[in-house]
Design a protein around this motif. Structure first.
Motif, PDB file in Angstrom:
ATOM      1  N   ALA A  28       0.761  -1.161  -0.098  1.00 36.00           N
ATOM      2  CA  ALA A  28       0.131   0.098  -0.071  1.00 36.00           C
ATOM      3  C   ALA A  28       0.711   1.398   0.052  1.00 36.00           C
ATOM      4  O   ALA A  28       1.952   1.249   0.537  1.00 36.00           O
ATOM      5  CB  ALA A  28      -1.016  -0.044   1.198  1.00 36.00           C
ATOM      6  N   ILE A  29       0.262   2.360  -0.379  1.00 33.83           N
ATOM      7  CA  ILE A  29       0.874   3.467  -0.383  1.00 33.83           C
ATOM      8  C   ILE A  29       0.059   4.732   0.425  1.00 33.83           C
ATOM      9  O   ILE A  29      -1.124   4.311   0.257  1.00 33.83           O
ATOM     10  CB  ILE A  29       1.317   4.062  -1.708  1.00 33.83           C
ATOM     11  CG1 ILE A  29       0.119   4.418  -2.757  1.00 33.83           C
ATOM     12  CG2 ILE A  29       2.406   3.228  -2.383  1.00 33.83           C
ATOM     13  CD1 ILE A  29       0.712   5.073  -3.929  1.00 33.83           C
ATOM     14  N   SER A  30       0.498   5.631   0.835  1.00 33.63           N
ATOM     15  CA  SER A  30      -0.428   6.595   1.500  1.00 33.63           C
ATOM     16  C   SER A  30      -0.956   7.494   0.504  1.00 33.63           C
ATOM     17  O   SER A  30      -0.460   7.672  -0.676  1.00 33.63           O
ATOM     18  CB  SER A  30       0.367   7.405   2.784  1.00 33.63           C
ATOM     19  OG  SER A  30       1.430   8.327   1.812  1.00 33.63           O
ATOM     20  N   MET A  31      -1.931   8.257   0.992  1.00 30.72           N
ATOM     21  CA  MET A  31      -2.698   9.224  -0.029  1.00 30.72           C
ATOM     22  C   MET A  31      -1.549  10.328  -0.606  1.00 30.72           C
ATOM     23  O   MET A  31      -1.584  10.721  -1.596  1.00 30.72           O
ATOM     24  CB  MET A  31      -3.875   9.851   0.783  1.00 30.72           C
ATOM     25  CG  MET A  31      -4.448  10.701  -0.451  1.00 30.72           C
ATOM     26  SD  MET A  31      -4.889  10.123  -1.747  1.00 30.72           S
ATOM     27  CE  MET A  31      -5.981   8.930  -1.527  1.00 30.72           C
ATOM     28  N   THR A  94     -12.696   3.492  -0.962  1.00 32.21           N
ATOM     29  CA  THR A  94     -12.228   3.428   0.260  1.00 32.21           C
ATOM     30  C   THR A  94     -11.170   2.626   0.595  1.00 32.21           C
ATOM     31  O   THR A  94     -10.245   2.905   1.525  1.00 32.21           O
ATOM     32  CB  THR A  94     -13.173   3.048   1.243  1.00 32.21           C
ATOM     33  OG1 THR A  94     -13.735   1.600   0.808  1.00 32.21           O
ATOM     34  CG2 THR A  94     -14.745   3.805   1.227  1.00 32.21           C
ATOM     35  N   GLN A  95     -10.459   1.827  -0.403  1.00 24.18           N
ATOM     36  CA  GLN A  95      -9.385   0.932  -0.465  1.00 24.18           C
ATOM     37  C   GLN A  95      -9.560  -0.474  -0.239  1.00 24.18           C
ATOM     38  O   GLN A  95      -8.682  -1.455  -0.335  1.00 24.18           O
ATOM     39  CB  GLN A  95      -8.190   1.376   0.783  1.00 24.18           C
ATOM     40  CG  GLN A  95      -8.525   0.671   2.259  1.00 24.18           C
ATOM     41  CD  GLN A  95      -7.879   1.222   3.112  1.00 24.18           C
ATOM     42  OE1 GLN A  95      -7.184   2.463   3.141  1.00 24.18           O
ATOM     43  NE2 GLN A  95      -7.429   0.478   4.289  1.00 24.18           N
ATOM     44  N   TYR A 110       1.954  -9.542 -11.441  1.00 25.70           N
ATOM     45  CA  TYR A 110       2.025  -8.205 -11.751  1.00 25.70           C
ATOM     46  C   TYR A 110       2.400  -7.453 -10.390  1.00 25.70           C
ATOM     47  O   TYR A 110       2.526  -8.008  -9.380  1.00 25.70           O
ATOM     48  CB  TYR A 110       0.758  -7.308 -11.947  1.00 25.70           C
ATOM     49  CG  TYR A 110       0.231  -7.742 -13.447  1.00 25.70           C
ATOM     50  CD1 TYR A 110       0.503  -6.769 -14.275  1.00 25.70           C
ATOM     51  CD2 TYR A 110      -0.353  -8.936 -13.710  1.00 25.70           C
ATOM     52  CE1 TYR A 110      -0.142  -7.028 -15.696  1.00 25.70           C
ATOM     53  CE2 TYR A 110      -0.989  -9.030 -14.893  1.00 25.70           C
ATOM     54  CZ  TYR A 110      -0.988  -8.393 -15.642  1.00 25.70           C
ATOM     55  OH  TYR A 110      -1.287  -8.337 -17.141  1.00 25.70           O
ATOM     56  N   LYS A 111       3.176  -6.079 -10.333  1.00 29.30           N
ATOM     57  CA  LYS A 111       3.628  -5.449  -9.343  1.00 29.30           C
ATOM     58  C   LYS A 111       2.430  -4.463  -8.949  1.00 29.30           C
ATOM     59  O   LYS A 111       2.228  -3.708  -9.861  1.00 29.30           O
ATOM     60  CB  LYS A 111       4.944  -4.715  -9.495  1.00 29.30           C
ATOM     61  CG  LYS A 111       6.088  -5.705  -9.627  1.00 29.30           C
ATOM     62  CD  LYS A 111       7.468  -4.959 -10.054  1.00 29.30           C
ATOM     63  CE  LYS A 111       7.369  -4.759 -11.635  1.00 29.30           C
ATOM     64  NZ  LYS A 111       8.578  -4.195 -11.920  1.00 29.30           N
ATOM     65  N   ALA A 112       1.837  -4.443  -7.934  1.00 35.76           N
ATOM     66  CA  ALA A 112       0.799  -3.356  -7.671  1.00 35.76           C
ATOM     67  C   ALA A 112       0.862  -2.915  -5.987  1.00 35.76           C
ATOM     68  O   ALA A 112       1.430  -3.821  -5.108  1.00 35.76           O
ATOM     69  CB  ALA A 112      -0.380  -4.222  -7.909  1.00 35.76           C
ATOM     70  N   LYS A 113       0.563  -1.714  -5.862  1.00 34.28           N
ATOM     71  CA  LYS A 113       0.094  -1.126  -4.379  1.00 34.28           C
ATOM     72  C   LYS A 113      -1.302  -0.800  -4.557  1.00 34.28           C
ATOM     73  O   LYS A 113      -1.895   0.023  -5.569  1.00 34.28           O
ATOM     74  CB  LYS A 113       1.150  -0.202  -4.153  1.00 34.28           C
ATOM     75  CG  LYS A 113       2.544  -0.670  -4.042  1.00 34.28           C
ATOM     76  CD  LYS A 113       3.610   0.072  -3.624  1.00 34.28           C
ATOM     77  CE  LYS A 113       4.766  -0.323  -3.096  1.00 34.28           C
ATOM     78  NZ  LYS A 113       5.541   0.127  -2.315  1.00 34.28           N
ATOM     79  N   ASN A 114      -1.950  -0.613  -3.415  1.00 37.71           N
ATOM     80  CA  ASN A 114      -3.213  -0.121  -2.980  1.00 37.71           C
ATOM     81  C   ASN A 114      -2.978   1.155  -2.250  1.00 37.71           C
ATOM     82  O   ASN A 114      -2.017   1.616  -1.663  1.00 37.71           O
ATOM     83  CB  ASN A 114      -3.613  -1.120  -1.767  1.00 37.71           C
ATOM     84  CG  ASN A 114      -5.084  -0.577  -1.474  1.00 37.71           C
ATOM     85  OD1 ASN A 114      -5.648  -0.033  -2.343  1.00 37.71           O
ATOM     86  ND2 ASN A 114      -5.396  -1.126  -0.063  1.00 37.71           N
ATOM     87  N   VAL A 115      -3.772   2.347  -2.819  1.00 35.27           N
ATOM     88  CA  VAL A 115      -4.000   3.648  -2.422  1.00 35.27           C
ATOM     89  C   VAL A 115      -4.758   3.517  -1.072  1.00 35.27           C
ATOM     90  O   VAL A 115      -6.053   3.232  -1.075  1.00 35.27           O
ATOM     91  CB  VAL A 115      -4.386   4.696  -3.391  1.00 35.27           C
ATOM     92  CG1 VAL A 115      -4.439   5.787  -2.698  1.00 35.27           C
ATOM     93  CG2 VAL A 115      -3.710   4.563  -4.722  1.00 35.27           C
ATOM     94  N   LEU A 116      -4.139   3.942   0.107  1.00 34.16           N
ATOM     95  CA  LEU A 116      -4.788   4.153   1.468  1.00 34.16           C
ATOM     96  C   LEU A 116      -5.695   5.158   1.207  1.00 34.16           C
ATOM     97  O   LEU A 116      -5.472   6.123   1.048  1.00 34.16           O
ATOM     98  CB  LEU A 116      -3.781   3.935   2.528  1.00 34.16           C
ATOM     99  CG  LEU A 116      -3.100   2.684   2.622  1.00 34.16           C
ATOM    100  CD1 LEU A 116      -1.905   2.918   3.663  1.00 34.16           C
ATOM    101  CD2 LEU A 116      -3.764   1.534   2.954  1.00 34.16           C
ATOM    102  N   GLY A 117      -7.225   4.861   1.889  1.00 32.96           N
ATOM    103  CA  GLY A 117      -8.287   5.698   1.790  1.00 32.96           C
ATOM    104  C   GLY A 117      -9.030   5.907   0.799  1.00 32.96           C
ATOM    105  O   GLY A 117     -10.047   6.382   0.574  1.00 32.96           O
TER     106      GLY A 117
END
Length: 124
Positions: A28-31, A94-95, A110-117
Motif C-alpha cells: 500500500a501507499i499513503s494518500m 475506500t481501499q 504484476y507489481k501493484a500497490k493499494n492507495v490507502l483511503g
C-alpha cells in the motif's frame, strides 16, 4: 442468476479485502505518496477498480486512470499486459476493493500497490 453471482462475488471480495487491507501495508501507499506521484512528471499506471457508475458519481475519476471494475478484473487482466513490468497503483472508493485487486494482480505476476483511503480520501 448472473446478477446474484456478481452480488455474491462483491460481498466476498469486500470481506476478503477487509482482512487483506488490515494485514499487508507493504502493498500500500499513503494518500500523500499517491498525490506526490500524480504531481511528479513520472509516468505512472493507475488502475481504478470502481464501476463506471461510480466514476460518473460525486467522487469523480482520475483522468489518466484505467478503469476495470473489480468484478471484471480477472477476466480482463490481459488488458494490463503491457504494464506487467511497471508498478500499478490501484484505487477504489475506500481501499477495500483495491486491496483485493492488488492480490489478484500479484497472483498473476504484476507489481501493484493499494492507495490507502481511496477516492474518499483523495477528494478530502
Amino acid at each position: 442468476m448472473n446478477k446474484a453471482i456478481n452480488i455474491f462475488i462483491v460481498i466476498f471480495l469486500f470481506l476478503a479485502s477487509f482482512a487483506c487491507a488490515q494485514k499487508d501495508q507493504t502493498s500500500a501507499i499513503s494518500m500523500q505518496e499517491f498525490k506526490d506521484l500524480l504531481k511528479s512528471n513520472k509516468p505512472i499506471v493507475v488502475l481504478d477498480v470502481r464501476t463506471p457508475e461510480e466514476l460518473a458519481g460525486p467522487l469523480g475519476k482520475i483522468d489518466q486512470a484505467i478503469n476495470i471494475p473489480i468484478q471484471n478484473l480477472e477476466q480482463r487482466i490481459n488488458e494490463l499486459k503491457s504494464y506487467k513490468d511497471k508498478e500499478i497503483i490501484v484505487i477504489c472508493r475506500t481501499q477495500n476493493r483495491s486491496a483485493v485487486a492488488v492480490n489478484i494482480l500479484k497472483n498473476n505476476g504484476y507489481k501493484a500497490k493499494n492507495v490507502l483511503g481511496g477516492m474518499v480520501e483523495f477528494r478530502k
